[in-house]
Design a protein around this motif. Structure first.
Motif, PDB file in Angstrom:
ATOM      1  N   UNK A  42       0.821  -1.213   0.000  1.00 26.71           N
ATOM      2  CA  UNK A  42       0.000   0.000   0.000  1.00 26.71           C
ATOM      3  C   UNK A  42       0.854   1.262   0.000  1.00 26.71           C
ATOM      4  N   UNK A  43       1.990   1.232   0.681  1.00 22.32           N
ATOM      5  CA  UNK A  43       2.916   2.362   0.581  1.00 22.32           C
ATOM      6  C   UNK A  43       3.428   2.500  -0.850  1.00 22.32           C
ATOM      7  N   UNK A  44       3.760   1.377  -1.459  1.00 24.17           N
ATOM      8  CA  UNK A  44       4.280   1.412  -2.826  1.00 24.17           C
ATOM      9  C   UNK A  44       3.218   1.861  -3.821  1.00 24.17           C
ATOM     10  N   UNK A  45       1.950   1.522  -3.550  1.00 18.14           N
ATOM     11  CA  UNK A  45       0.865   1.899  -4.453  1.00 18.14           C
ATOM     12  C   UNK A  45       0.544   3.387  -4.383  1.00 18.14           C
ATOM     13  N   UNK A  46       0.777   4.003  -3.229  1.00 22.54           N
ATOM     14  CA  UNK A  46       0.529   5.443  -3.088  1.00 22.54           C
ATOM     15  C   UNK A  46       1.573   6.204  -3.895  1.00 22.54           C
ATOM     16  N   UNK A  47       1.132   7.128  -4.710  1.00 23.09           N
ATOM     17  CA  UNK A  47       2.033   7.872  -5.586  1.00 23.09           C
ATOM     18  C   UNK A  47       1.992   9.359  -5.230  1.00 23.09           C
ATOM     19  N   UNK A  48       3.164   9.948  -5.128  1.00 26.13           N
ATOM     20  CA  UNK A  48       3.260  11.380  -4.829  1.00 26.13           C
ATOM     21  C   UNK A  48       3.098  12.172  -6.127  1.00 26.13           C
ATOM     22  N   UNK A  49       2.287  13.227  -6.069  1.00 22.16           N
ATOM     23  CA  UNK A  49       2.036  14.119  -7.197  1.00 22.16           C
ATOM     24  C   UNK A  49       2.677  15.473  -6.866  1.00 22.16           C
ATOM     25  N   UNK A  50       3.961  15.627  -7.167  1.00 23.08           N
ATOM     26  CA  UNK A  50       4.707  16.779  -6.639  1.00 23.08           C
ATOM     27  C   UNK A  50       4.360  18.105  -7.326  1.00 23.08           C
ATOM     28  N   UNK A  51       4.419  19.163  -6.540  1.00 22.67           N
ATOM     29  CA  UNK A  51       4.386  20.510  -7.084  1.00 22.67           C
ATOM     30  C   UNK A  51       5.830  20.930  -7.401  1.00 22.67           C
ATOM     31  N   UNK A 315      10.760   4.353   4.823  1.00 27.22           N
ATOM     32  CA  UNK A 315      11.417   5.462   4.147  1.00 27.22           C
ATOM     33  C   UNK A 315      10.767   6.788   4.523  1.00 27.22           C
ATOM     34  N   UNK A 316      11.519   7.870   4.312  1.00 32.69           N
ATOM     35  CA  UNK A 316      10.955   9.185   4.540  1.00 32.69           C
ATOM     36  C   UNK A 316       9.764   9.460   3.642  1.00 32.69           C
ATOM     37  N   UNK A 317       9.756   8.879   2.446  1.00 32.58           N
ATOM     38  CA  UNK A 317       8.603   9.038   1.558  1.00 32.58           C
ATOM     39  C   UNK A 317       7.365   8.362   2.121  1.00 32.58           C
ATOM     40  N   UNK A 318       7.538   7.277   2.887  1.00 34.02           N
ATOM     41  CA  UNK A 318       6.393   6.655   3.570  1.00 34.02           C
ATOM     42  C   UNK A 318       5.805   7.625   4.593  1.00 34.02           C
ATOM     43  N   UNK A 319       6.684   8.287   5.329  1.00 28.87           N
ATOM     44  CA  UNK A 319       6.233   9.283   6.307  1.00 28.87           C
ATOM     45  C   UNK A 319       5.462  10.393   5.597  1.00 28.87           C
ATOM     46  N   UNK A 320       6.018  10.875   4.484  1.00 29.99           N
ATOM     47  CA  UNK A 320       5.372  11.927   3.691  1.00 29.99           C
ATOM     48  C   UNK A 320       3.964  11.494   3.276  1.00 29.99           C
ATOM     49  N   UNK A 321       3.825  10.253   2.828  1.00 33.59           N
ATOM     50  CA  UNK A 321       2.524   9.755   2.367  1.00 33.59           C
ATOM     51  C   UNK A 321       1.509   9.672   3.504  1.00 33.59           C
ATOM     52  N   UNK A 374       1.902  19.860   3.317  1.00 29.37           N
ATOM     53  CA  UNK A 374       1.745  18.468   2.898  1.00 29.37           C
ATOM     54  C   UNK A 374       0.280  18.089   3.061  1.00 29.37           C
ATOM     55  N   UNK A 375      -0.425  17.922   1.954  1.00 29.85           N
ATOM     56  CA  UNK A 375      -1.842  17.592   2.030  1.00 29.85           C
ATOM     57  C   UNK A 375      -2.193  16.567   0.964  1.00 29.85           C
ATOM     58  N   UNK A 376      -3.457  16.213   0.910  1.00 27.11           N
ATOM     59  CA  UNK A 376      -3.878  15.117   0.050  1.00 27.11           C
ATOM     60  C   UNK A 376      -3.753  15.421  -1.440  1.00 27.11           C
ATOM     61  N   UNK A 377      -3.663  16.701  -1.775  1.00 28.68           N
ATOM     62  CA  UNK A 377      -3.502  17.040  -3.188  1.00 28.68           C
ATOM     63  C   UNK A 377      -2.158  16.567  -3.737  1.00 28.68           C
ATOM     64  N   UNK A 378      -1.246  16.204  -2.843  1.00 31.71           N
ATOM     65  CA  UNK A 378       0.078  15.734  -3.265  1.00 31.71           C
ATOM     66  C   UNK A 378       0.114  14.218  -3.492  1.00 31.71           C
ATOM     67  N   UNK A 379      -1.021  13.551  -3.344  1.00 30.49           N
ATOM     68  CA  UNK A 379      -1.107  12.126  -3.639  1.00 30.49           C
ATOM     69  C   UNK A 379      -1.977  11.930  -4.861  1.00 30.49           C
ATOM     70  N   UNK A 380      -1.492  11.169  -5.835  1.00 27.39           N
ATOM     71  CA  UNK A 380      -2.268  10.886  -7.036  1.00 27.39           C
ATOM     72  C   UNK A 380      -3.452   9.987  -6.681  1.00 27.39           C
TER      73      UNK A 380
END
Length: 382
Positions: A42-51, A315-321, A374-380
């Motif tokens: 599920x962490x791997x499936x979550x994708x960051x949509x960066x600004x 990973x830090x990206x997991x924390x971000x998600x 950091x909000x939900x708009x940053x997740x695809x």
């Protein structure tokens, strides 16, 4: 020397240092370990949509939790047997958390008692509680935590019975330890652990035990029949937690929430916070991953509860998600135990810094200068 750059390197170093029974107690899940694998997927499936072009420096990870400001949105999770990965491992881990500027939560089933940890660290700690079958003993422990400066109580509600972990049975890893040629050989082939951890406890006056248990219930890791058995509360329910809320004057956090309706019940009984958690995939095999349900839970309670999360962070990206999904901060368990197993306080601190640096990179790459961005708009969207 602390020589690891990430979670996976630390895991391999800890695996080499620790006897198999102790390593697998930390590392593995329960049942067929579906939830353990699912957390990762599920962490791997979550994708960051960066600004872009909105970040820059300086960036800040500072966060306020229950009126206290911390350097990063991280907490040292309550973990059983931290004192078996390193001599006085709970104190080592608590000192690392204090040095990094984040909270440390002591565990009920710790090798080092809450009073000794609080005295050694000198900064306020949190305390995690499992409710026992004799409620008056649980209340005594709560009062002890308060007396030793704990002002945030974390009540674990996701363990009404003990989970089935077959690998513990095979490894003889229980209290008391069950000897077999396999685990005797295992300890013998890890002489640094045998001397540096077990030997130091012996030199200090005795074998490790659950230091927060009442004296008559304490059995060291080798004793048989010398202490009464301690059981979890068989009828753990919301009324039990209400009674704790009535008597506890500090912040009350309920750990193990995976449903929005349960989060609303926690709010109703007066909890100050919740931890969205499936116990790191270690309790109910087949349970949902926290990141799947976190958005709905965060939407349901809004800013009326402090929402924290854990389970499977590497990973830090997991924390971000998790932060983008609605958590205010994230608890770290296995990662900090691996660091502690490698080099005590220095190893735990290195892991905190690694994850903090990775989170900073994710923030910079996503155009965030502070946690508020950091909000939900940053997740695809899936």
């Amino acid at each position: 020397m602390v020589d690891f750059l990430n979670y996976n390197e630390a895991r391999e170093l800890a695996k080499a240092k620790l006897p198999r029974g102790i390593f697998e107690f930390i590392d593995r899940g329960t049942g067929d370990e579906f939830s353990l694998r699912h957390n990762r997927r599920q962490f791997e499936a979550a994708r960051i949509l960066p600004r872009v072009l909105t970040g820059g420096s300086p960036r800040s990870q500072k966060v306020e939790i229950f009126g206290e400001t911390y350097s990063a949105p991280l907490l040292a999770a309550p973990t059983a047997f931290a004192g078996l990965v390193w001599f006085k491992g709970e104190i080592e881990l608590a000192r690392a958390a204090a040095a990094y500027g984040i909270p440390f939560c002591a565990a009920t089933e710790a090798i080092t008692g809450v009073g000794e940890i609080a005295t050694a660290v000198g900064t306020p700690i949190w305390f995690q509680l499992y409710l026992w079958d004799r409620e008056e003993l649980s209340q005594d422990l709560i009062e002890k935590a308060w007396t030793n400066g704990a002002r945030t109580l974390v009540v674990s509600v996701d363990t009404p019975v003990l989970p089935k972990r077959e690998y513990n049975v095979r490894n003889g890893f229980d209290i008391p330890f069950r000897f077999s040629p396999r685990n005797v050989f295992d300890v013998a082939t890890h002489p640094r652990w045998a001397v540096g951890v077990l030997g130091r406890y012996l030199a200090a006056g005795g074998l490790p035990n659950f230091a927060n248990y009442p004296p008559e219930y304490r059995a060291n890791i080798l004793s048989r029949g010398s202490a009464r058995s301690m059981s979890l509360a068989p009828d753990l329910d919301w009324d039990c937690v209400r009674r704790i809320r009535t008597n506890w004057k500090g912040n009350l956090v309920i750990k193990g929430i995976l449903r929005a309706d349960d989060a609303l019940l926690a709010l109703q009984i007066g909890a100050d916070g919740i931890i969205v958690s499936n116990h790191g995939g270690r309790n109910l095999d087949g349970a949902v991953a926290p990141i799947e349900v976190l958005p709905d839970i965060a939407d349901a309670v809004g800013d009326r509860l402090t929402v924290l999360a854990d389970s499977g962070v590497q990973r830090g990206s997991d924390i971000f998600k998790l932060l983008a999904s609605g958590a205010k901060a994230v608890l770290l368990g296995r990662s900090l135990l691996y660091g502690t197993a490698i080099a005590g306080s220095a190893g735990a601190l290195r892991m905190m810094r690694n994850l903090g640096e990775e989170l900073d990179v994710a923030m910079a790459m996503s155009g965030c200068k502070s946690l508020k961005q950091i909000d939900r708009s940053l997740l695809a969207k899936a």
